[in-house]
Design an enzyme around this catalytic site. Structure first.
Site, PDB file in Angstrom:
ATOM      1  N   SER B  51      31.920 -56.666   8.979  1.00 13.20           N
ATOM      2  CA  SER B  51      31.210 -56.231   8.893  1.00 13.20           C
ATOM      3  C   SER B  51      30.723 -57.308   8.645  1.00 13.20           C
ATOM      4  CB  SER B  51      31.158 -55.063   7.524  1.00 13.20           C
ATOM      5  OG  SER B  51      29.977 -54.747   6.866  1.00 13.20           O
ATOM      6  N   GLU B  52      29.152 -57.372   8.293  1.00 13.28           N
ATOM      7  CA  GLU B  52      28.587 -58.662   8.353  1.00 13.28           C
ATOM      8  C   GLU B  52      27.917 -59.108   7.637  1.00 13.28           C
ATOM      9  OE1 GLU B  52      27.198 -56.178   9.973  1.00 13.28           O
ATOM     10  OE2 GLU B  52      25.574 -55.047   9.432  1.00 13.28           O
TER      11      GLU B  52
END
Lengths: 230, 222
Positions: B51-52
């Site tokens: 997840s960024e």
């Protein structure tokens, strides 16, 4: 050799921020947002601020208190969709918002911290987000010039700090904090735990102390730091 | 609220999409429908979710009473770590994306064009929250898969000849999962690969703005 002690009290730290300052705020959603430093900035009342932050928190939290108090002139951000109040202020022209792709915002800050003038990227080419930006050709590829970002102040949230300002973050509260720590003239970190120099394992420090100017120990964590009840 | 028949079709779409995730992949699941794919992944499949906001190795979502206040995904959901989880800053997180280490991203869409153009970040005058990390994911993941309802709430096709909304990234999408069909973006155009149980080819063609190539073989159902 003894390292300097940079601990201070919160009002002394935040009172330095003048009207018109550019302020970076760590955090991605709740984790890593320096809510207590932000509340002190609301009390202090500096106006016409340019705020650089990944997001605008949620309505009624963090950055939103600066917006409500009319202290923000411009917001540089990647996504403000969870704060409808911020979207309204943008749509009605009460604040200026500059959107930037998230990793490009990170890289512009990192470049600013590393003493570089900008970065070259093919991200967002041909989209609304690169309108008006200059281009160069490198090895036959067209790139956008994204200027580096620096700020007058960076307000950070650490899990643990020592008196010299070595910082360690936890979990997804790291996000933009270590990048902003490198990219401002004055770096103020709030911390949940303060330990004597030497207590942090040198291998586990994320932000080296020389980047940090002032350390504020949080006496208690306000409700804002808790799990958001949705 | 979706009708229960529609909800079942969506659940089947998500379960079908999960099957495209191969062992060994590094995968980013976007906000919305894609995040639900995680619930359909077999626990023993060796994959790494990214997840960024700065995490690789994501487990299942957590209820608020079990949540760690410092552990969210980029959509703000509370998630659990897995053995081998790693946290990183935002610069490293996107180096992983732009540097070519992300094998697949699954993203939502407002519109997908027959040439793989994706619009999912802005509806001028109505919805302008910013693109977040969406442009980098769409432009740089090795494989970009879209999960979307086939039609919007007014019954208009979201699978279009040409996007009318501001573009997130050009020519990036390779496969589209909708509640009605599985479509592949090819140099010749959109190819219908699979369709939802109970639908006919004609119904899918009628519901789609873009022309579809229908292979001669029997069409599998999902």
């Amino acid at each position: 050799m003894k390292l300097p002690n940079k601990t201070t009290i919160i009002d002394k730290a935040i009172v330095q921020i003048p009207d018109g300052a550019t302020v970076m705020l760590g955090g991605f959603g709740v984790p890593g947002t320096p809510f207590t430093l932000i509340e002190e900035l609301v009390q202090h009342g500096a106006k016409n601020l340019t705020i650089i932050k990944n997001d605008a928190n949620e309505t009624g939290m963090g950055v939103d208190h600066l917006l409500e108090n009319g202290q923000v002139k411009k917001l540089v951000s990647t996504h403000i969709g969870l704060n409808t109040h911020a979207v309204d202020l943008m749509n009605s022209g009460k604040i200026e918002v500059e959107f930037c792709p998230q990793g490009i915002l990170a890289e512009r800050i990192r470049a600013g911290g590393a003493g570089l003038q900008g970065i070259l990227t093919d991200i967002a080419i041909g989209t609304d987000l690169q309108d008006g930006k200059s281009r160069v050709e490198i090895k036959g590829k067209i790139c956008i010039v994204e200027p580096a970002l620096r700020a007058d102040f960076a307000l950070l949230h650490a899990d643990t700090a020592d008196h010299f300002g070595n910082l360690a973050y936890v979990a997804t509260a790291r996000n933009f904090n270590p990048l902003m720590a490198m990219a401002a003239e004055t770096v103020i970190a709030e911390t949940e735990h303060l330990v004597p120099v030497g207590a942090l394992n040198p291998n586990h420090i994320h932000t080296p102390g020389p980047f940090v100017d002032q350390v504020v120990l949080l006496e208690k964590l306000s409700e804002a730091y808790n799990v958001v009840q949705r | 609220m979706l009708s229960s028949a529609k909800a079942k079709m969506v659940a089947r779409m998500i379960a079908r999409a999960a099957k495209d995730i191969e062992p060994g992949m590094v995968v980013n699941l976007g906000i919305g429908l894609p995040t639900q794919v995680i619930e359909h992944l077999p626990a023993d499949i060796p994959i790494c979710l990214h997840s960024e906001n700065g995490i690789t190795g994501i487990g299942s979502a957590l209820s608020m009473d079990k949540a760690d206040r410092n552990l969210i995904d980029a959509g703000g959901a509370y998630v659990s770590p897995v053995p081998g989880t790693c946290y990183m800053d935002s610069s490293v997180s996107f180096a992983l994306v732009r540097g070519g280490r992300l094998d697949m991203t699954m993203l939502g869409a407002f519109e997908v064009a027959m040439n793989g153009d994706l619009a999912n970040w802005k509806i001028p005058g109505r919805f302008t929250p910013g693109a977040g990390g969406g442009m980098e994911l769409a432009q740089k993941a090795k494989k970009v898969i879209v999960l979307t309802m086939h039609q919007d709430r007014k019954g208009r096709s979201k699978i279009v000849r040409k996007c009318t909304l501001p573009i997130t990234a050009y020519g990036c999408v390779s496969r589209i999962f909708t509640d009605m069909a599985v479509l592949d973006v090819t140099p010749d155009g959109l190819v219908l690969r699979e369709m939802a149980k109970g639908l006919s080819v004609d119904e899918i063609v009628k519901a789609t703005d873009a022309p579809l190539i229908i292979p001669a073989n029997d069409m599998p159902f999902f």
